[in-house]
Design a protein around this motif. Structure first.
Motif, PDB file in Angstrom:
ATOM      1  N   PRO A  79      -4.725   0.097  -4.599  1.00 52.25           N
ATOM      2  CA  PRO A  79      -4.453   1.420  -4.042  1.00 52.25           C
ATOM      3  C   PRO A  79      -5.068   2.537  -4.874  1.00 52.25           C
ATOM      4  O   PRO A  79      -5.119   2.452  -6.100  1.00 52.25           O
ATOM      5  CB  PRO A  79      -2.919   1.502  -4.096  1.00 52.25           C
ATOM      6  CG  PRO A  79      -2.526   0.625  -5.237  1.00 52.25           C
ATOM      7  CD  PRO A  79      -3.585  -0.439  -5.360  1.00 52.25           C
ATOM      8  N   VAL A  80      -5.555   3.544  -4.178  1.00 54.44           N
ATOM      9  CA  VAL A  80      -6.102   4.744  -4.820  1.00 54.44           C
ATOM     10  C   VAL A  80      -5.479   5.934  -4.100  1.00 54.44           C
ATOM     11  O   VAL A  80      -5.383   5.926  -2.876  1.00 54.44           O
ATOM     12  CB  VAL A  80      -7.647   4.792  -4.659  1.00 54.44           C
ATOM     13  CG1 VAL A  80      -8.219   6.064  -5.232  1.00 54.44           C
ATOM     14  CG2 VAL A  80      -8.302   3.574  -5.294  1.00 54.44           C
ATOM     15  N   PRO A  81      -5.013   6.941  -4.841  1.00 51.35           N
ATOM     16  CA  PRO A  81      -4.436   8.107  -4.161  1.00 51.35           C
ATOM     17  C   PRO A  81      -5.451   8.774  -3.241  1.00 51.35           C
ATOM     18  O   PRO A  81      -6.612   8.940  -3.616  1.00 51.35           O
ATOM     19  CB  PRO A  81      -4.060   9.054  -5.311  1.00 51.35           C
ATOM     20  CG  PRO A  81      -3.979   8.190  -6.521  1.00 51.35           C
ATOM     21  CD  PRO A  81      -4.955   7.065  -6.303  1.00 51.35           C
ATOM     22  N   ARG A  82      -4.999   9.136  -2.043  1.00 51.34           N
ATOM     23  CA  ARG A  82      -5.875   9.782  -1.054  1.00 51.34           C
ATOM     24  C   ARG A  82      -6.577  10.998  -1.636  1.00 51.34           C
ATOM     25  O   ARG A  82      -7.730  11.274  -1.322  1.00 51.34           O
ATOM     26  CB  ARG A  82      -5.042  10.191   0.181  1.00 51.34           C
ATOM     27  CG  ARG A  82      -5.804  10.980   1.245  1.00 51.34           C
ATOM     28  CD  ARG A  82      -6.868  10.097   1.893  1.00 51.34           C
ATOM     29  NE  ARG A  82      -7.641  10.749   2.946  1.00 51.34           N
ATOM     30  CZ  ARG A  82      -8.758  11.462   2.729  1.00 51.34           C
ATOM     31  NH1 ARG A  82      -9.203  11.662   1.497  1.00 51.34           N
ATOM     32  NH2 ARG A  82      -9.432  11.968   3.751  1.00 51.34           N
ATOM     33  N   GLN A 118      -1.702   6.813   0.016  1.00 51.90           N
ATOM     34  CA  GLN A 118      -2.499   5.795  -0.654  1.00 51.90           C
ATOM     35  C   GLN A 118      -3.580   5.218   0.264  1.00 51.90           C
ATOM     36  O   GLN A 118      -3.334   4.980   1.451  1.00 51.90           O
ATOM     37  CB  GLN A 118      -1.612   4.615  -1.098  1.00 51.90           C
ATOM     38  CG  GLN A 118      -0.463   4.995  -1.998  1.00 51.90           C
ATOM     39  CD  GLN A 118      -0.888   5.157  -3.449  1.00 51.90           C
ATOM     40  OE1 GLN A 118      -1.911   5.776  -3.725  1.00 51.90           O
ATOM     41  NE2 GLN A 118      -0.109   4.621  -4.363  1.00 51.90           N
ATOM     42  N   TRP A 120      -6.081   1.893   0.313  1.00 50.41           N
ATOM     43  CA  TRP A 120      -6.342   0.619  -0.349  1.00 50.41           C
ATOM     44  C   TRP A 120      -7.807   0.281  -0.198  1.00 50.41           C
ATOM     45  O   TRP A 120      -8.355   0.284   0.904  1.00 50.41           O
ATOM     46  CB  TRP A 120      -5.475  -0.485   0.256  1.00 50.41           C
ATOM     47  CG  TRP A 120      -4.028  -0.285  -0.043  1.00 50.41           C
ATOM     48  CD1 TRP A 120      -3.212   0.663   0.501  1.00 50.41           C
ATOM     49  CD2 TRP A 120      -3.222  -1.014  -0.990  1.00 50.41           C
ATOM     50  NE1 TRP A 120      -1.953   0.565  -0.042  1.00 50.41           N
ATOM     51  CE2 TRP A 120      -1.922  -0.454  -0.949  1.00 50.41           C
ATOM     52  CE3 TRP A 120      -3.482  -2.086  -1.849  1.00 50.41           C
ATOM     53  CZ2 TRP A 120      -0.886  -0.940  -1.754  1.00 50.41           C
ATOM     54  CZ3 TRP A 120      -2.446  -2.577  -2.636  1.00 50.41           C
ATOM     55  CH2 TRP A 120      -1.166  -1.993  -2.590  1.00 50.41           C
TER      56      TRP A 120
END
Ligand code: ZN
Length: 163
Positions: A79-82, A118, A120
């Motif tokens: 996951p990477v923050p939007r 998040q 992905w």
């Protein structure tokens, strides 16, 4: 001699892609797809199998992962923050995007899930590591237009799509 699939020809075809005996994509019953042969627009195993074929050919092609979307390399989705992505960037599941790693090197990743704040991402194509089966019917073969050769892709069945 009948026209054959070869480099710099635009091929119009119907295809269905199956993995694990499930249809993932299919153009049968819809609009066929046009692609420019010899420019890496298809997975390597399929492009090789279509070489030299003629209009009317129907074939089933099995493609190993290495000749398809590659073997699995990464550790799976993370996951990477939007907010790490540009606001305007469209993020859809299944689409490839380019990000920079910690050293600033561009890396191609695939979006596998968008959930709340998040996103992905995965280093592997969603079909990496899978054996692919293509059912193909070749409907037409024509010379590529200069613009298509310049861009390295087909511009639709008649070659007149502008973008
Ligand atoms: Zn183009």
């Amino acid at each position: 001699m009948a026209e054959q699939v070869e480099n710099d020809k635009v091929v119009l075809m119907h295809y269905a892609l199956k993995t694990d005996d499930k249809v993932v994509e299919s153009t049968f019953g819809g609009s066929p797809m046009a692609y420019l042969h010899g420019h890496g627009n298809l997975v390597p195993g399929l492009e090789t199998a279509l070489s030299g074929r003629e209009v009317g050919a129907r074939l089933e092609v099995r493609v190993e992962p290495a000749q398809g979307f590659g073997e699995k390399q990464g550790k799976g989705a993370m996951p990477v923050p939007r907010k790490e992505f540009p606001k305007k960037m469209k993020l859809q599941v299944g689409m490839p995007i380019e990000i920079k790693d910690s050293s600033g090197t561009p890396v191609k990743v695939w979006v596998t899930k968008v959930q709340g704040a998040q996103v992905w991402i995965d280093l592997d194509h969603p079909l990496a590591g899978k054996e692919l089966t293509f059912d193909v019917e070749i409907l037409g073969i024509r010379d590529a237009m200069p613009g298509e050769l310049e861009h390295g892709h087909a511009h639709g069945p008649d070659g007149h799509h502008h973008h």
